[in-house]
Structures are given as structure tokens and as C-alpha cells.
Design a protein around this motif. Sequence first.
Motif, PDB file in Angstrom:
ATOM      1  N   THR A  27     -67.597  95.023 -79.331  1.00  0.00           N
ATOM      2  CA  THR A  27     -66.946  95.176 -78.190  1.00  0.00           C
ATOM      3  C   THR A  27     -68.223  95.581 -77.196  1.00  0.00           C
ATOM      4  N   SER A  28     -67.739  95.847 -75.916  1.00  0.00           N
ATOM      5  CA  SER A  28     -68.810  96.287 -75.123  1.00  0.00           C
ATOM      6  C   SER A  28     -69.058  97.840 -75.054  1.00  0.00           C
ATOM      7  N   TRP A  75     -70.168 104.637 -80.663  1.00  0.00           N
ATOM      8  CA  TRP A  75     -68.888 104.286 -79.826  1.00  0.00           C
ATOM      9  C   TRP A  75     -69.421 105.063 -78.637  1.00  0.00           C
ATOM     10  N   ARG A  76     -69.360 104.398 -77.523  1.00  0.00           N
ATOM     11  CA  ARG A  76     -69.522 105.007 -76.098  1.00  0.00           C
ATOM     12  C   ARG A  76     -68.099 104.960 -75.759  1.00  0.00           C
ATOM     13  N   THR A  77     -67.347 106.219 -75.835  1.00  0.00           N
ATOM     14  CA  THR A  77     -66.025 106.388 -75.136  1.00  0.00           C
ATOM     15  C   THR A  77     -65.832 106.256 -73.906  1.00  0.00           C
TER      16      THR A  77
END
Length: 202
Positions: A19-20, A65-67
Amino acid sequence: KRGEPRQTPLSRECTWGPTSTVDVTLGLRYEDWRASDGLRTLGALSIDYPERSEQKWSPKATLTWRTTPDLTFQARAAKAYRFPTVTELFQSRTTGGYLVQSDPALKPEDATTFDLSLTRRFDMAGGRAKASAAIFSEDVSDAIFNQYNVFQQATFNTSIGRVLTQGLELNLAAFGMLAQRFDLDANLVYQHSEIRETANNP
């Protein structure tokens, strides 16, 4: 005393973004290690050591993971090896008044590591900064260490059965503060290491 260890590594790494905001990075390292020409002379006596060779594969994986644009979570796991050096294998030496015996039969260190980290980016004094906190664990088999052997009453470069190290690391880095004239880099680490297994000194 002489000897010649040689190490040839090959590594490959690739990143996949399902995902992005999520990346998965996988890596693999291959090492071909050889120790040759090991020789020790004790007066008129010469001892030749046979050539040794080992091959090891070291995998690693990272989940990122870039929250939010400024908040990143990472989980990492890896397997790694450290092969003994020529000094540890063949060169006995005096350290602190004590003779430390080399050991041509030393095994490579075998480490399994895990860590979890959280990183936050933010503005600070006109510049940009990031702060991170990480917890980590490293489980090492055959850790190479100078240890007194209670049975032989001598100190050796030896392989410790198992050493577990766990800890916490805090980091702060800031760049371009105070009109681009000041950078800051600081870190603090707490770690606890414990020998879990040792045949030489139980």
C-alpha cells in the motif's frame, strides 16, 4: 603465530510496497568464510592447523508503516553471523597482565535480533527534527568472549553458549535550527546482557 582468514560476502535486498503507507523489505546475505595457513610455534615445536571453511545465509526482514506523514512504525528481524578474527583464532596475547589463549576451533557467533521502533518528525527551533524510541532483543549463540576456564585454569578466547541482550534506545536528531546554523544529534541506550549458558565456567 600466523593465520589468514578470508571472508567473501554477497547480499541482495528488495522492497515491496503493498500500500502507499506500508513497505516490506526483505534481504539475504551469503558469506563464504575460510581460515588457512594457521601455524603456532612453541620453541622448537610447530603446530599446523587444518584449513577451515564455512558458508552461512543471513536473512532479514523489515516492516515499515507510515501511520501519518510524520509518524512511522518499524518492526525488524534478522539473523546474522560474525566469524572469528585472525587474532581470536591464532594470536595469543597478554591483556591486563593475563595471557589470553587463542582458539583455532572457535565457532562463528550466531545472532538472532528483533526490534520495534516508533519515529516522530516535527518542527523544532526553525528546523526539522525527528525523535525515535526502540526496544530491541539480541540472542547470540557461541558469542566470542575472553573467559576464564575453571577446568584448565587459564583464560581463552572462547565461545559462550548463549548471551541474551535486551534494551531500549532513544534518539533525537534536529537539523537546520536557529537560521540553519545549529544541528543536534543525541541518543541514550539502556541494555541488559545476561549469560544464559557457558560450559567453561558454569
